[in-house]
Design an enzyme around this catalytic site. Structure first.
Site, mmCIF file in Angstrom:
data_model
loop_
_atom_site.group_PDB
_atom_site.id
_atom_site.type_symbol
_atom_site.label_atom_id
_atom_site.label_comp_id
_atom_site.label_asym_id
_atom_site.label_seq_id
_atom_site.Cartn_x
_atom_site.Cartn_y
_atom_site.Cartn_z
ATOM 1 N N GLY A 56 0.584 -1.150 0.141
ATOM 2 C CA GLY A 56 -0.111 -0.029 -0.031
ATOM 3 C C GLY A 56 0.808 1.293 -0.041
ATOM 4 O O GLY A 56 0.262 2.387 0.102
ATOM 5 N N HIS A 57 2.049 0.932 -0.057
ATOM 6 C CA HIS A 57 2.998 2.344 0.095
ATOM 7 C C HIS A 57 3.930 2.394 -1.251
ATOM 8 O O HIS A 57 4.992 3.113 -1.405
ATOM 9 C CB HIS A 57 4.170 2.066 1.201
ATOM 10 N N LYS A 105 11.299 -0.161 8.737
ATOM 11 C CA LYS A 105 10.673 1.123 9.299
ATOM 12 C C LYS A 105 10.090 0.767 10.532
ATOM 13 O O LYS A 105 9.725 -0.542 11.006
ATOM 14 C CB LYS A 105 9.407 1.334 8.280
ATOM 15 N N ASP A 110 6.700 -4.969 11.939
ATOM 16 C CA ASP A 110 7.727 -4.994 11.363
ATOM 17 C C ASP A 110 9.197 -5.153 11.934
ATOM 18 O O ASP A 110 9.993 -5.949 11.580
ATOM 19 C CB ASP A 110 7.966 -3.784 10.566
ATOM 20 N N HIS A 219 -0.246 5.091 7.277
ATOM 21 C CA HIS A 219 -1.296 4.069 7.123
ATOM 22 C C HIS A 219 -2.588 4.802 7.441
ATOM 23 O O HIS A 219 -3.778 4.237 8.016
ATOM 24 C CB HIS A 219 -1.251 3.212 8.341
#
Lengths: 333, 333
Positions: A56-57, A105, A110, A219
């Site tokens: 989505g990035h 990140k 993550d 997000h």
């Protein structure tokens, strides 16, 4: 929800298919577990760079796999951390004997999953270093973070460390550079309109026609404050002030200025933001020596922008200027 | 209207300021009349390429000024043709003695104003050739056009002719190549949501939550039909069918496939479109030898996509692959 998709659950896999078809020769896509790798990896004697995170990035991270940048990228589901086996298998696949750098990140999932992957890789005899990027000055802790979030500086770290790794610098040196980039980079973002996660089907939050969110995350996490819509110049001031307040710089320092679109922001608007940001930087005595303007770390179809300033030094400049050949960033090659 | 702007009437001038600040050394911006030119133009003995059109389609054309592509770009007001004095002054400024090629998208205002500029330049002793791009298969005549509109093939023509001009090919040869690219390129676009012109302040048209417009133009002109929203795969078929029906090709022909975002379309969606478009091309026996995926010819904040197929030959491939160094397209330099 109006999107160019077939089914929410197919978005990531089909986009990977598309990338593989569009950029064969440059990248290849491995599946189960999913990761994108340089077509010519492993490169013997070169430190391999592995990054990843929720999808989505785009273009981050898959669009940055190739010569002079990442060796592999591990895409999770939309806004969801990839699993440790993705990073573990990717690390094994691209390790050319000189070790692997994980660029992570700072989001809780993550960080945990990359840690586990690093442990698995080390147990497998691979030398792994990890660097966490936490450059977002907007908030100290957030929905999905302890500490600051990792945002725009990630793109710059991937390019600069990629350039350094290509020159066969050893793992500790590449990791040290990554930490330096993180220490010298600061970002802040804002949104005019929220993104819509495909499997949710409605915007992550609602902003009235005259409202914007300052300090937004990638997000759609809440930012610093929701305020009335302002002019581009005022918005730029609201982003630049906290970045400059936090950036360790003195007058005359060289910086790279990165004006980023959040996914649904036209290029013309990014240049209007850049214009004011460059003026503010000049007023503070900063010397903008490199620029990046475009949508490189996005939040699906969010409308908005972020500004990243990175204090540069000679070695960073050399690595930034080095040839890069990836689906979404290329020059000199 | 939610935009990162200061005032509707300042959009074009401020974006030019931003481009100039961000890309000094590569381009310079001349004012009154306004145009963007290569910082090192005129290049002696090289045919100069001049394009232009209404603003709102960024990065086209200003983002394509630089080494290996355009020598100058003339931006009009948003969705409004530039004036003849812009193209005339730009042609004078970049003419390196080998003449000037005008690359003109087929819109009535652009065609008339470029014609007038060519007359003025010729009267001034400059050799000028003009090529009109009319590659949009969606409609025969439209709001602002007699004949087909000029869309995605323009980007490809600017790159390919720029590569050829850099090798010091003469004006007639570069113009001939531009006509060949136009003759062998076909495009069609669609929109999920309309754009908002800054000085109008509301969307150019309204689409219901379950509707899309097929065959849209890059100014939000009506397309072929307004229909119910479909899957990405079905949308891709609806764009590819008329393109393939019109493209002069035989099985085995090499093509460049260009999947373009209209301004507010995330990269991830473009790759989902690319995936299906490549599959359809394969089924028709086409060999996709080059790809371009990204938002290069846009319509402000319109959400949607367009697909361009260009039948390639060896000389086109060489020129496409040649180094290019512009704000928005770069490789090999």
């Amino acid at each position: 929800m109006k999107k160019l998709i077939n089914a929410p659950e197919a978005v990531v896999a089909e986009a990977l298919d598309g990338m593989e078809a569009a950029h064969a020769g440059l990248i290849k896509v491995c599946r189960a577990p999913d990761f994108i790798m340089r077509a010519d990896a492993p490169v013997a004697g070169k430190v391999a760079l592995v990054s990843g995170g929720g999808s989505g990035h785009e273009p981050m991270h898959g669009g940055f796999v190739g010569r002079g940048m990442l060796d592999a990228a591990c895409p999770g589901a939309v806004f969801t951390s990839p699993t440790p086996d993705q990073m573990f298998e990717a690390s094994k696949a691209v390790n050319g004997g000189a070790g692997v750098l994980h660029i992570v990140k700072n989001y809780t999932g993550d960080v945990l999953n990359f840690e586990m992957a690093a442990d698995l890789a080390r147990a497998d005899g691979i030398d792994v270093e990890s660097v966490i990027i936490d450059d977002d000055v907007a908030v100290e802790d957030s929905t999905w973070t302890a500490g600051r979030r990792g945002v725009g500086t990630t793109v710059l770290a991937e390019k600069i460390c990629g350039g350094l790794a290509e020159r066969k610098a050893p793992l500790t040196t590449v990791a040290e550079m990554c930490r330096r980039v993180n220490a010298q980079g600061r970002s802040m973002g804002m949104a005019l309109a929220a993104c819509t996660v495909p499997h949710v089907g409605k915007p992550s939050f609602e902003l009235a026609a005259d409202e914007m969110e300052i300090g937004i995350g990638i997000h759609g996490e809440p930012g610093r404050h929701r305020v009335k819509l302002e002019t581009a110049d005022r918005i730029t001031e609201m982003l630049m002030e906290p970045v400059l307040a936090d950036l360790p710089f003195k007058s005359g320092d060289p910086v790279l200025m990165f004006v980023n679109g959040m996914g649904a922001t036209p290029t013309v608007e990014l240049y209007i933001i850049y214009r004011k940001a460059a003026e503010i930087a000049r007023k503070h005595g900063l010397k903008v020596v490199r620029t990046l303007v475009g949508s490189y770390i996005t939040s699906l179809d969010m409308a908005g922008t972020s500004i990243t300033l990175l204090k540069m030094d000679e070695e960073m400049l050399t690595c930034w200027d080095a040839p890069v050949l990836t689906p979404s960033l290329r020059w000199g090659a």
